[in-house]
Design an enzyme around this catalytic site. Structure first.
Site, mmCIF file in Angstrom:
data_model
loop_
_atom_site.group_PDB
_atom_site.id
_atom_site.type_symbol
_atom_site.label_atom_id
_atom_site.label_comp_id
_atom_site.label_asym_id
_atom_site.label_seq_id
_atom_site.Cartn_x
_atom_site.Cartn_y
_atom_site.Cartn_z
ATOM 1 N N ARG A 104 0.843 -1.191 0.000
ATOM 2 C CA ARG A 104 0.000 0.000 0.000
ATOM 3 C C ARG A 104 0.881 1.245 0.000
ATOM 4 O O ARG A 104 1.895 1.313 0.699
ATOM 5 C CB ARG A 104 -0.913 0.022 1.234
ATOM 6 C CG ARG A 104 -2.036 -1.006 1.178
ATOM 7 C CD ARG A 104 -3.065 -0.633 0.133
ATOM 8 N NE ARG A 104 -4.107 -1.645 0.005
ATOM 9 C CZ ARG A 104 -5.150 -1.537 -0.821
ATOM 10 N NH1 ARG A 104 -5.268 -0.467 -1.584
ATOM 11 N NH2 ARG A 104 -6.048 -2.493 -0.890
ATOM 12 N N GLU A 154 -3.095 7.598 -7.000
ATOM 13 C CA GLU A 154 -3.148 6.790 -8.215
ATOM 14 C C GLU A 154 -4.306 7.249 -9.105
ATOM 15 O O GLU A 154 -5.427 7.363 -8.624
ATOM 16 C CB GLU A 154 -3.314 5.306 -7.857
ATOM 17 C CG GLU A 154 -2.136 4.758 -7.042
ATOM 18 C CD GLU A 154 -2.293 3.288 -6.670
ATOM 19 O OE1 GLU A 154 -3.302 2.664 -7.081
ATOM 20 O OE2 GLU A 154 -1.421 2.759 -5.965
ATOM 21 N N HIS A 194 0.174 -0.476 -10.173
ATOM 22 C CA HIS A 194 -0.670 -1.271 -9.267
ATOM 23 C C HIS A 194 -1.102 -2.581 -9.940
ATOM 24 O O HIS A 194 -2.275 -2.952 -9.963
ATOM 25 C CB HIS A 194 -1.905 -0.472 -8.828
ATOM 26 C CG HIS A 194 -2.417 -0.895 -7.483
ATOM 27 N ND1 HIS A 194 -2.954 -0.003 -6.578
ATOM 28 C CD2 HIS A 194 -2.475 -2.109 -6.882
ATOM 29 C CE1 HIS A 194 -3.335 -0.656 -5.483
ATOM 30 N NE2 HIS A 194 -3.055 -1.937 -5.663
#
Length: 339
Positions: A251, A280, A299
């Site tokens: 994370r 993001e 990601h």
């Protein structure tokens, strides 16, 4: 009795995967509707009071009319959706955590929420190791140079080559399903593995300060909690040996990214590899886009065909338990009273 189910899949965990898994796992008569969400073509974001969801409240409310069970990855279970869909009783999120569901509101409405822990453990562990090797061996940079017609012999100079895994010390922060797999992989390379995780009991675990001081490689695998936000900042990075490598496929909130960029700019870190970020997509003008010796992926660590299939199978298992009136296996809000 017919059970009405909405498969609200997307372009990763597709509706056909949900439907195949439900048909395979769920006994009895099941009527399945479909709604396709735009993720990952359209990024997720905050929707109402929930995070990391597709902005489809209106479409979801319409599709849930008369539906008792919803299986999804990115649909937003907000208070607005719950108020508009009184027949909904089970909301299955095919992710490692139901961040796109308002658990308090779901409990008040008598809607059980489940999730899919471990669905992407193998994919994320493999990606973590790939990122570590890519950063340590300068693979993206050297490929880009060669693709541009440049042969960089200076990459072979002593100051530009990285350390080997064999015989090195690697520290893991977090020792869940992913961390354990990364540890086995690193040990297979001949590395000594140190672990810090205050939430698990394992022999040989070390304190965070010792792990940082000894680890040439650091990989983050902790969950995002109030206690872990910013747990790796400038003091922690400075405590690591010069020439170290940091990998984060967990994370973005675990790491101070400005401190990371500072350590890469100064040369204290040999390299770093990041799959997750504080914002993001990464905004234009971010330091991350110009900092040297930083490998990045958008990601993608948990992205594999097996992850998508695992996700569908795990949630279908809880749909089957619900239909058979058995206890749910991955129940995120057991305070919910299902009528």
């Amino acid at each position: 009795m017919t059970i009405r189910v909405l498969a609200a899949g997307d372009h990763f965990v597709q509706n056909r995967l949900f439907i195949d898994a439900i048909r395979r796992e769920v006994p009895g008569d099941v009527e399945i509707r479909e709604l396709t969400l735009p993720w990952p073509v359209v990024p997720f974001g905050r929707v109402g009071e929930v995070d990391e969801a597709s902005d489809v409240e209106d479409e979801l409310i319409e599709a849930l009319r008369g539906v008792e069970v919803c299986v999804t990855q990115m649909a937003p279970l907000t208070k607005r959706v719950l108020d508009a869909c009184p027949e909904l009783k089970l909301f299955c999120v095919s992710r490692g955590g139901p961040v796109n569901a308002n658990l308090d509101a779901a409990s008040e409405a008598g809607v059980a929420v489940t999730f899919a822990p471990g669905r992407n453990a193998v994919a994320t562990a493999e990606h973590t190791l790939a990122m570590l090797l890519a950063a340590t061996r300068r693979i993206p940079q050297t490929h880009a140079d060669l693709a541009g017609g440049v042969w960089r012999g200076d990459y072979y100079t002593y100051d530009n080559v990285g350390p080997e895994l064999e015989g090195a010390t690697a520290g893991l922060i977090g020792y869940g399903a992913i961390g354990r797999r990364v540890a086995r992989m690193l040990e297979g390379f001949g590395a000594e593995v140190l672990v810090y995780d205050p939430y698990v009991e394992i022999s040989g675990q070390v304190e965070l300060a010792e792990l940082l001081e000894r680890s040439r490689f650091l990989s983050l695998h902790a969950r995002a909690t109030p206690e872990t936000i910013g747990m790796i900042g400038a003091p922690q990075i400075a405590a690591m040996p010069a020439g170290s490598v940091i990998v984060n496929c967990a994370r973005g909130s675990l790491l101070d990214y400005d401190a990371l960029c500072d350590a890469l700019d100064s040369g204290h870190l040999f390299g770093a590899a990041m799959d997750v970020f504080p914002e993001e997509p990464i905004p234009a003008g971010s330091r991350l886009l110009t900092t040297p010796n930083l490998v990045m992926t958008p990601h993608l660590a948990g992205a594999s065909k097996e992850t998508a299939m695992n996700a569908a199978t795990i949630v279908a298992g809880d749909v089957a338990r619900y239909v058979r009136k058995e206890p749910l296996k991955h129940w995120a809000n057991p305070a919910a009273l299902i009528s």
